[in-house]
Design an enzyme around this catalytic site. Sequence first.
Site, mmCIF file in Angstrom:
data_model
loop_
_atom_site.group_PDB
_atom_site.id
_atom_site.type_symbol
_atom_site.label_atom_id
_atom_site.label_comp_id
_atom_site.label_asym_id
_atom_site.label_seq_id
_atom_site.Cartn_x
_atom_site.Cartn_y
_atom_site.Cartn_z
ATOM 1 N N GLY A 1 0.218 -21.935 -8.275
ATOM 2 C CA GLY A 1 0.709 -20.649 -7.739
ATOM 3 C C GLY A 1 0.106 -20.364 -6.382
ATOM 4 N N GLY B 1 -3.718 -21.016 -6.296
ATOM 5 C CA GLY B 1 -3.976 -22.447 -6.438
ATOM 6 C C GLY B 1 -3.694 -23.204 -5.157
ATOM 7 N N LYS C 1 -12.485 -3.626 -8.753
ATOM 8 C CA LYS C 1 -11.173 -4.183 -8.424
ATOM 9 C C LYS C 1 -10.153 -3.798 -9.501
ATOM 10 C CE LYS C 1 -8.636 -8.256 -7.084
ATOM 11 N NZ LYS C 1 -8.401 -9.680 -7.338
ATOM 12 N N ASN D 1 -6.637 -1.977 -8.852
ATOM 13 C CA ASN D 1 -5.379 -2.553 -9.339
ATOM 14 C C ASN D 1 -4.724 -1.660 -10.384
ATOM 15 O OD1 ASN D 1 -5.432 -4.811 -7.741
ATOM 16 N ND2 ASN D 1 -6.529 -6.059 -9.224
ATOM 17 N N ASN E 1 -1.160 -0.965 -8.721
ATOM 18 C CA ASN E 1 -0.147 -1.889 -9.237
ATOM 19 C C ASN E 1 0.923 -1.234 -10.114
ATOM 20 O OD1 ASN E 1 -0.255 -4.595 -8.253
ATOM 21 N ND2 ASN E 1 -2.316 -4.719 -9.074
ATOM 22 N N ASN F 1 2.925 -0.173 -0.952
ATOM 23 C CA ASN F 1 1.661 0.524 -1.226
ATOM 24 C C ASN F 1 1.523 1.816 -0.407
ATOM 25 O OD1 ASN F 1 1.249 -1.702 -2.782
ATOM 26 N ND2 ASN F 1 -0.418 -2.574 -1.555
ATOM 27 N N SER G 1 1.489 -7.072 -6.203
ATOM 28 C CA SER G 1 1.819 -8.264 -6.978
ATOM 29 C C SER G 1 2.621 -7.895 -8.229
ATOM 30 C CB SER G 1 0.545 -9.006 -7.378
ATOM 31 O OG SER G 1 -0.282 -8.179 -8.169
#
Lengths: 308, 308
Positions: A10, A13, A189, A193, A197, A207, A254
Amino acid sequence: MEKVGIVGGGSVGLLLASYLSKSGFHVTIYTKTDEQANKINKMGVTLESGMSLTRVSVKSVTFSKIKEFNDDILFLAVKQYNLNEVLSTLQNLKGKVSTVVFMQNGMSHIKDLNKLISKADNVYVGIVEHGALKKTPTDVKHTGIGVLKIGCYFQNENGNCPVHIWKRLSEVGFLTEVHDNWMEIMEKKLVVNGVINPLTAIYKVTNGSLLTNNYYFETMKLLFEEISSIYKCTEEDWQQIIEICHKTSQNRSSMLKDLEDGRTTEIEAITGVILDKAKKSGVHLPYNQFLYNSIKGMELQREEGGYE
Amino acid sequence: MEKVGIVGGGSVGLLLASYLSKSGFHVTIYTKTDEQANKINKMGVTLESGMSLTRVSVKSVTFSKIKEFNDDILFLAVKQYNLNEVLSTLQNLKGKVSTVVFMQNGMSHIKDLNKLISKADNVYVGIVEHGALKKTPTDVKHTGIGVLKIGCYFQNENGNCPVHIWKRLSEVGFLTEVHDNWMEIMEKKLVVNGVINPLTAIYKVTNGSLLTNNYYFETMKLLFEEISSIYKCTEEDWQQIIEICHKTSQNRSSMLKDLEDGRTTEIEAITGVILDKAKKSGVHLPYNQFLYNSIKGMELQREEGGYE
């Protein structure tokens, strides 16, 4: 030079793979599909950062085909909801690995960190504060320059922090730091999120809209206050969320992108963890409960073909 | 035959106009725009019900042009958020009217019912349990055959319930009944709307999805329970909501349509009223608060051109 494996092709990665390869390590990406592995073996990975494009040569193998550990260090860059399957496979591989780094978002993987202590001398967590966008199976864009924060979860008598790896990554432009208070960093974090999110996903907005739309701003404040009651947040934490919305005002979170692109979201690892913690304290968090159900419902609706 | 005026050329106004005209009354629709008035004067109003199309001749006048009361009975078929402006105008008209019927959804207009008692002998409320869809400025479809429930709010010494009007409406296919417990009926409808409307609007789904999607169903239940704490609902009320979602499973709620078509929603008259009542009892309703803020935010977002 050590061999580094990355499980997961992804955005995180591919980003890690390209910087590690630039640092001179021998990198193998373990992918879900044969198709992506073939493409990476043929074309390498291309990293876009600012105005520069860098193509690096990276090896790739389909994850399901590996039978034994072949690397010195292994990054697990799969989503939380695929982690269990990956861990089952790794637990049954032959051999050992020196270091494993769990790279998941959210905090639901904390309970899984001990699952590889018989297979690794060091178990680390990586908290990614870099932004990345996977453009194709072999192209990744470094959209936000931040820090990869590393925390040590476990070290046996042979354990040894691979400081040189973090140092090399930082040198080639992927800032990496080791932090002792990684649990606290992870929780901070999680709060960020947990606020940004689900709201951006449910409203389908960037955002920045959470700041410019007064009603959304009010909702964001109520949600933050509810989460604060569990995580003991400060005014400073609230100001940081506002600052992040400012800095990333044009970004789609995300979770919003996952919904739009038909992927499972990380709601379990984020809001799910917040709700679990609250439940253990016997506290009811209605805003979080509503958002959790709503995002799960939207995932289901999308599977049924009804997401608009 | 008596003269009947209808303020508002929306779906309910056009529906009422066509059935009243079929009943033999002289009907005038008071519209917001000259354009709609001209079209109605030229083409009449066409009612679609089942397989039949009926065109009736109806007079129309732009609302802002009237100087005095010209009708015996006046239906106020404007949205709650336009009611104040309409009432100010009516309060300053010359003459009087025998009967006024307030046709708003929700319950925010309850506080306004006394504003015309110096201008009318009878003040009624009408609770519309018919479904209507405005297809063009002169075409309306009767999408759901239900009941128009009438309640008497005020009657002076000259007051006299216009029973013959309700009877004639029922005879031509627009079932109309007088109810003493209209406040209770209105509250039941408020609870139904308070559950179905904001959820379908935020999830952008048909009413039936609240039943078929388990997560949405769970949210609907939590929302109903919260509203129940204020309106003392019963298991029967819950079953009725489920039945309505079944019967109207393919329908998009009025609130969803309002958002999609760029109109102001009735969130103030529905969730706004529920929150006000809770506030007076010192009760916090987080699900309702979240939905209220979210729908208001979506209205704002849409005005700013960002609604998707």
